[in-house]
Design a protein around this motif. Structure first.
Motif, PDB file in Angstrom:
ATOM      1  N   LEU A  16      -6.875   8.007  60.058  1.00 32.04           N
ATOM      2  CA  LEU A  16      -6.721   8.445  58.668  1.00 32.04           C
ATOM      3  C   LEU A  16      -7.302   9.839  58.482  1.00 32.04           C
ATOM      4  O   LEU A  16      -6.708  10.703  57.830  1.00 32.04           O
ATOM      5  CB  LEU A  16      -7.431   7.472  57.722  1.00 32.04           C
ATOM      6  CG  LEU A  16      -6.916   6.035  57.713  1.00 32.04           C
ATOM      7  CD1 LEU A  16      -7.708   5.199  56.709  1.00 32.04           C
ATOM      8  CD2 LEU A  16      -5.427   5.995  57.384  1.00 32.04           C
ATOM      9  N   THR A  17      -8.459  10.060  59.064  1.00 32.56           N
ATOM     10  CA  THR A  17      -9.086  11.376  58.970  1.00 32.56           C
ATOM     11  C   THR A  17      -8.182  12.429  59.599  1.00 32.56           C
ATOM     12  O   THR A  17      -7.992  13.513  59.037  1.00 32.56           O
ATOM     13  CB  THR A  17     -10.456  11.366  59.678  1.00 32.56           C
ATOM     14  OG1 THR A  17     -11.209  10.268  59.166  1.00 32.56           O
ATOM     15  CG2 THR A  17     -11.212  12.657  59.436  1.00 32.56           C
ATOM     16  N   GLU A  18      -7.607  12.096  60.740  1.00 28.33           N
ATOM     17  CA  GLU A  18      -6.702  13.037  61.412  1.00 28.33           C
ATOM     18  C   GLU A  18      -5.523  13.398  60.514  1.00 28.33           C
ATOM     19  O   GLU A  18      -5.148  14.566  60.408  1.00 28.33           O
ATOM     20  CB  GLU A  18      -6.167  12.425  62.715  1.00 28.33           C
ATOM     21  CG  GLU A  18      -7.069  12.672  63.903  1.00 28.33           C
ATOM     22  CD  GLU A  18      -6.654  11.812  65.092  1.00 28.33           C
ATOM     23  OE1 GLU A  18      -5.430  11.640  65.323  1.00 28.33           O
ATOM     24  OE2 GLU A  18      -7.558  11.291  65.777  1.00 28.33           O
ATOM     25  N   LEU A  19      -4.960  12.378  59.886  1.00 25.92           N
ATOM     26  CA  LEU A  19      -3.831  12.631  58.981  1.00 25.92           C
ATOM     27  C   LEU A  19      -4.250  13.564  57.854  1.00 25.92           C
ATOM     28  O   LEU A  19      -3.519  14.487  57.492  1.00 25.92           O
ATOM     29  CB  LEU A  19      -3.326  11.308  58.392  1.00 25.92           C
ATOM     30  CG  LEU A  19      -2.481  10.431  59.308  1.00 25.92           C
ATOM     31  CD1 LEU A  19      -2.252   9.066  58.673  1.00 25.92           C
ATOM     32  CD2 LEU A  19      -1.143  11.100  59.616  1.00 25.92           C
ATOM     33  N   TYR A  20      -5.422  13.351  57.336  1.00 23.53           N
ATOM     34  CA  TYR A  20      -5.914  14.153  56.223  1.00 23.53           C
ATOM     35  C   TYR A  20      -6.146  15.599  56.649  1.00 23.53           C
ATOM     36  O   TYR A  20      -5.761  16.542  55.954  1.00 23.53           O
ATOM     37  CB  TYR A  20      -7.213  13.535  55.694  1.00 23.53           C
ATOM     38  CG  TYR A  20      -7.732  14.188  54.439  1.00 23.53           C
ATOM     39  CD1 TYR A  20      -6.987  14.202  53.275  1.00 23.53           C
ATOM     40  CD2 TYR A  20      -8.988  14.797  54.424  1.00 23.53           C
ATOM     41  CE1 TYR A  20      -7.461  14.801  52.126  1.00 23.53           C
ATOM     42  CE2 TYR A  20      -9.471  15.403  53.272  1.00 23.53           C
ATOM     43  CZ  TYR A  20      -8.701  15.394  52.128  1.00 23.53           C
ATOM     44  OH  TYR A  20      -9.178  15.995  50.988  1.00 23.53           O
ATOM     45  N   VAL A  21      -6.744  15.753  57.811  1.00 22.41           N
ATOM     46  CA  VAL A  21      -6.999  17.096  58.327  1.00 22.41           C
ATOM     47  C   VAL A  21      -5.682  17.831  58.563  1.00 22.41           C
ATOM     48  O   VAL A  21      -5.511  18.989  58.187  1.00 22.41           O
ATOM     49  CB  VAL A  21      -7.824  17.022  59.633  1.00 22.41           C
ATOM     50  CG1 VAL A  21      -7.879  18.380  60.314  1.00 22.41           C
ATOM     51  CG2 VAL A  21      -9.244  16.529  59.346  1.00 22.41           C
ATOM     52  N   ARG A  22      -4.709  17.113  59.159  1.00 21.62           N
ATOM     53  CA  ARG A  22      -3.412  17.738  59.434  1.00 21.62           C
ATOM     54  C   ARG A  22      -2.728  18.166  58.137  1.00 21.62           C
ATOM     55  O   ARG A  22      -2.163  19.258  58.052  1.00 21.62           O
ATOM     56  CB  ARG A  22      -2.512  16.753  60.189  1.00 21.62           C
ATOM     57  CG  ARG A  22      -1.147  17.338  60.490  1.00 21.62           C
ATOM     58  CD  ARG A  22      -0.383  16.516  61.491  1.00 21.62           C
ATOM     59  NE  ARG A  22       0.974  17.059  61.661  1.00 21.62           N
ATOM     60  CZ  ARG A  22       1.936  16.436  62.333  1.00 21.62           C
ATOM     61  NH1 ARG A  22       1.689  15.266  62.909  1.00 21.62           N
ATOM     62  NH2 ARG A  22       3.133  16.976  62.462  1.00 21.62           N
ATOM     63  N   PHE A  23      -2.849  17.314  57.133  1.00 18.01           N
ATOM     64  CA  PHE A  23      -2.242  17.614  55.838  1.00 18.01           C
ATOM     65  C   PHE A  23      -2.799  18.926  55.289  1.00 18.01           C
ATOM     66  O   PHE A  23      -2.060  19.813  54.866  1.00 18.01           O
ATOM     67  CB  PHE A  23      -2.507  16.482  54.850  1.00 18.01           C
ATOM     68  CG  PHE A  23      -1.832  16.678  53.521  1.00 18.01           C
ATOM     69  CD1 PHE A  23      -0.579  16.129  53.280  1.00 18.01           C
ATOM     70  CD2 PHE A  23      -2.437  17.424  52.513  1.00 18.01           C
ATOM     71  CE1 PHE A  23       0.059  16.312  52.062  1.00 18.01           C
ATOM     72  CE2 PHE A  23      -1.804  17.618  51.290  1.00 18.01           C
ATOM     73  CZ  PHE A  23      -0.550  17.060  51.069  1.00 18.01           C
ATOM     74  N   ASN A  24      -4.119  19.051  55.333  1.00 16.20           N
ATOM     75  CA  ASN A  24      -4.752  20.251  54.790  1.00 16.20           C
ATOM     76  C   ASN A  24      -4.384  21.497  55.584  1.00 16.20           C
ATOM     77  O   ASN A  24      -4.198  22.571  55.019  1.00 16.20           O
ATOM     78  CB  ASN A  24      -6.261  20.072  54.735  1.00 16.20           C
ATOM     79  CG  ASN A  24      -6.664  19.197  53.563  1.00 16.20           C
ATOM     80  OD1 ASN A  24      -6.282  19.455  52.431  1.00 16.20           O
ATOM     81  ND2 ASN A  24      -7.394  18.145  53.844  1.00 16.20           N
ATOM     82  N   GLN A  25      -4.274  21.325  56.909  1.00 18.86           N
ATOM     83  CA  GLN A  25      -3.899  22.471  57.743  1.00 18.86           C
ATOM     84  C   GLN A  25      -2.487  22.930  57.422  1.00 18.86           C
ATOM     85  O   GLN A  25      -2.230  24.110  57.206  1.00 18.86           O
ATOM     86  CB  GLN A  25      -3.998  22.097  59.229  1.00 18.86           C
ATOM     87  CG  GLN A  25      -5.433  22.144  59.729  1.00 18.86           C
ATOM     88  CD  GLN A  25      -5.581  21.500  61.097  1.00 18.86           C
ATOM     89  OE1 GLN A  25      -4.652  20.878  61.608  1.00 18.86           O
ATOM     90  NE2 GLN A  25      -6.760  21.646  61.680  1.00 18.86           N
ATOM     91  N   GLU A  26      -1.570  21.976  57.376  1.00 22.50           N
ATOM     92  CA  GLU A  26      -0.173  22.358  57.141  1.00 22.50           C
ATOM     93  C   GLU A  26       0.046  22.841  55.715  1.00 22.50           C
ATOM     94  O   GLU A  26       0.946  23.642  55.460  1.00 22.50           O
ATOM     95  CB  GLU A  26       0.752  21.181  57.477  1.00 22.50           C
ATOM     96  CG  GLU A  26       0.520  20.687  58.902  1.00 22.50           C
ATOM     97  CD  GLU A  26       1.796  20.285  59.620  1.00 22.50           C
ATOM     98  OE1 GLU A  26       2.878  20.389  59.010  1.00 22.50           O
ATOM     99  OE2 GLU A  26       1.695  19.877  60.794  1.00 22.50           O
ATOM    100  N   ALA A  27      -0.769  22.343  54.808  1.00 22.56           N
ATOM    101  CA  ALA A  27      -0.621  22.740  53.408  1.00 22.56           C
ATOM    102  C   ALA A  27      -0.925  24.218  53.214  1.00 22.56           C
ATOM    103  O   ALA A  27      -0.460  24.843  52.260  1.00 22.56           O
ATOM    104  CB  ALA A  27      -1.523  21.895  52.525  1.00 22.56           C
ATOM    105  N   GLU A  28      -1.697  24.771  54.131  1.00 19.45           N
ATOM    106  CA  GLU A  28      -2.009  26.198  54.024  1.00 19.45           C
ATOM    107  C   GLU A  28      -0.764  27.055  54.163  1.00 19.45           C
ATOM    108  O   GLU A  28      -0.653  28.111  53.549  1.00 19.45           O
ATOM    109  CB  GLU A  28      -3.038  26.599  55.093  1.00 19.45           C
ATOM    110  CG  GLU A  28      -4.457  26.217  54.688  1.00 19.45           C
ATOM    111  CD  GLU A  28      -5.476  26.557  55.762  1.00 19.45           C
ATOM    112  OE1 GLU A  28      -5.231  27.491  56.553  1.00 19.45           O
ATOM    113  OE2 GLU A  28      -6.506  25.861  55.807  1.00 19.45           O
TER     114      GLU A  28
END
Length: 567
Positions: free
Chosen positions: A193-205
């Motif tokens: 779940l943490t990985e998904l969240y981190v990826r989301f924030n990275q791609e959202a940039e």
RNA sequence: GCGCCUGUAGCUCAGCAGGAUAGAGCAACGGCCUUCUAAGCCGUGGGUCAGGGGUUCGAAUCCCUUCAGGCGCGCCA
């Protein structure tokens, strides 16, 4: 009997007779001299000097000459302006040791809390985050306070105020729908779940559209969309199961897991009430309670998009808890970064006209860093609690192999020692102190540590197991020596320590005190053999040993540390 | 800039609703296991209690101030 009160009473009476009734009503302070050779209790005569217009030394001398030692004491002496009282040591030892043994695990307890409910908000973990050392303090301080209050007769409601609401969870659901799958999350658990969240924030940039997607997903959760809600609840389940492993290891329990989402439908009441009471002020489209008169920044209640905030939820939760539990006190075991936040919304509750606003108590504690640097999950600079505890248990297990290879149930004992060491370390200093976490310190087994205290008690158990004669009446004069008296004093001080720990919401006071008991007993143990041919003296020493065993176990219980009988 | 917290031995800290020579653990050095668990015990060295004023018979403790560090200060929690 209450020795301190006896001293004060006797002194005041004598002062009244020797000088004037007025002076006799002077509130005397009774203290404990720095060195037991000077006396067991002392009354400083300095404050009386002005009133009587006499030198303190002369006052003390005059009083000492004419004062008969009160019951329980052998003599009274004056020294440098102090009036020193010497206990009848034999009687004192008998009194204290008998009391501890009679009261057992209830020693130093009480019933002053009877009929009163204390709600304690602690641990309060966030969904989709793994339990790390930064969560230990809130969890263990809260758990310990719960036991301390219960020891004094209060009924406690432990609340794990889950962080389970906010846009971040919409982002997480959005990320799952885009890139995740059931198998991956089942396997990876909270880390996935943490990985998904981190990826989301990275791609959202790079892709701002994602932000909207996250918000939309959160809106879906809020509106009760079946799919989004199912995913979110599944994430919540996973997190709680993961945390439960740690709670089981620590022995920590809760009565309620009502978190932020629980109050989602209870916030209109707050907003309506604030509006009715004319406390809401509009500012830049947002709504807040002005606290300028109180010297504080305003407390935001509604964002300009109408969404509620942290404070709104906390107020809603406080109202709900008051309605539901009618608490005597409601404690919030939350790090000191949030000092202002609590001051603000406590004040808002007060302005709403609730007299119980004064029963809301923030119990702040220091920050946790790791090897000199702030914890940072994303940088990997973090220590997960189960890793720490597992390491601690493994180290304990290795030490057992080395020192007690024949011990039965080694795993069980290793768990108590390892986990105990980590917990004890966390509750060792005043809670306001920051903790810079180093494995070598948290996992130390020597000095002022859980294993030291546990070991001292296990040795008591070992001696007690060898006792055959349980009939001979004790000769308490065997405990009149200096070393035994130090132990008796430590035992006698425990009730006051527990009460002060409760009053100050400070578990470390108990951690410190149990070290004190262990140290004085260890010193005694090396100066005096417990089991000898002298049956009456042995009986007294055994009684002292049993009292220490009980007191240590009770103190450890109060800070949430288990005590193995053998190690 | 404003507010809150912290500053005590080389390190981590007790002590702080004023009181007698400022304590403990760790680290260093030196002792103690044929007797109840050596995860222990004993001893040695180590301090301008951040600095400066003040209150008091008496201040690590209370007040003022300076310095150093941490945290916080309207749409995160």
């Amino acid at each position: 009997m209450d020795y301190k009160a006896a001293v004060a009473q006797c002194v005041n009476k004598r002062i009244g007779e020797a000088f004037s009734a007025d002076a006799g009503n002077f509130p005397e302070t009774v203290e404990i001299p720095p060195d037991p050779n000077m006396g067991d209790f002392a009354v400083p005569c300095f404050p009386l000097s002005k009133l009587l217009r006499m030198a303190p030394q002369a006052i003390a001398a005059k009083l000492a000459d004419s004062l008969a030692a009160p019951e329980g004491f052998t003599r009274v002496e004056s020294a440098g302006g102090y009036l020193n009282f010497f206990l009848d040591r034999t009687r004192y030892a008998q009194d204290i040791v008998t009391k501890v043994n009679a009261q057992g695990e209830n020693y130093a307890g009480g019933n002053e809390g009877e009929g009163k409910v204390v709600v304690i908000d602690y641990s309060s973990i966030n969904i989709a985050k793994r339990f790390h050392i930064g969560h230990l303090s809130s969890t263990m301080i809260g758990h310990s306070l719960r036991r301390i209050y219960e020891h004094l007769g209060y009924r406690c409601i432990g609340v794990n105020h889950l962080g389970d609401w906010g846009t971040q969870f919409g982002k997480m659901v959005a990320a799952y729908k885009r890139w995740g799958n059931r198998e991956q999350v089942e396997k990876g658990g909270v880390d996935a779940l943490t990985e998904l969240y981190v990826r989301f924030n990275q791609e959202a940039e790079h892709d701002p559209a994602l932000e909207n997607e996250g918000r939309a997903c959160f809106k879906a959760i809020e509106d009760g969309d079946e799919e989004a809600l199912a995913i979110f609840n599944w994430f919540k389940d996973l997190t709680l199961k993961d945390a439960q492993r740690v709670y089981d290891l620590l022995g920590v329990t809760f009565d309620s897991y009502a978190g932020e989402s629980f109050y989602n439908d209870k916030m209109d009441r707050v907003v309506d009430e604030l509006r009715e009471k004319n406390l809401l002020v509009e500012s830049d489209g947002a709504y807040m309670v002005d606290l300028e008169a109180e010297g504080m920044p305003p407390c935001l209640i509604l964002k300009k998009d109408g969404a509620t905030l942290y404070s709104t939820r906390d107020i809603a939760a406080a109202l709900y808890r008051k309605d539901t539990y009618d608490f005597y006190k409601c404690l919030y075991v939350v790090a000191y970064q949030q000092d202002l936040h609590f001051k603000q919304w406590f004040k808002v509750v007060e302005k709403m006209g609730y007299p119980w606003a004064g029963d809301l108590v923030h119990v702040p504690f220091g920050m946790v860093s790791f090897e000199g640097q702030a914890l940072a999950t994303r940088k990997g600079h973090v220590v997960y609690l189960d890793d720490l505890l597992n390491q601690a248990v493994a180290k304990a297990r290795a030490t057992i192999e080395e020192k007690s290879p024949d011990l039965p149930n080694k795993d069980e004992v290793a768990r108590k020692i390892g986990v105990g060491a980590a917990v004890f370390f966390d509750l060792y200093n005043n809670r306001i102190k920051d903790i810079d976490f180093y494995f070598e310190r948290a996992l130390a087994f020597e000095g002022e540590t859980a294993p030291y205290v546990q070991y001292s008690r296990a040795r008591c158990c070992s001696v007690l197991a060898k006792v055959k004669d349980t009939k001979t009446p004790p000769d308490w004069s065997a405990l009149a020596n200096e070393e035994a008296q130090a132990v008796v004093r430590a035992l006698a001080a425990m009730p006051e320590v527990v009460r002060e720990a409760c009053q100050r919401n400070e578990p470390s006071m108990i951690t410190r005190h149990v070290v004190d008991i262990a140290q004085t007993y260890n010193h005694y143990y090396f100066e005096h053999r417990i089991l000898t041919d002298d049956a009456p003296a042995t009986a007294a020493r055994v009684a002292l040993t049993r009292a220490v065993e009980i007191a240590v176990k009770t103190c450890l219980y109060l800070i949430g540390v288990e005590a193995p009988d053998k190690m």
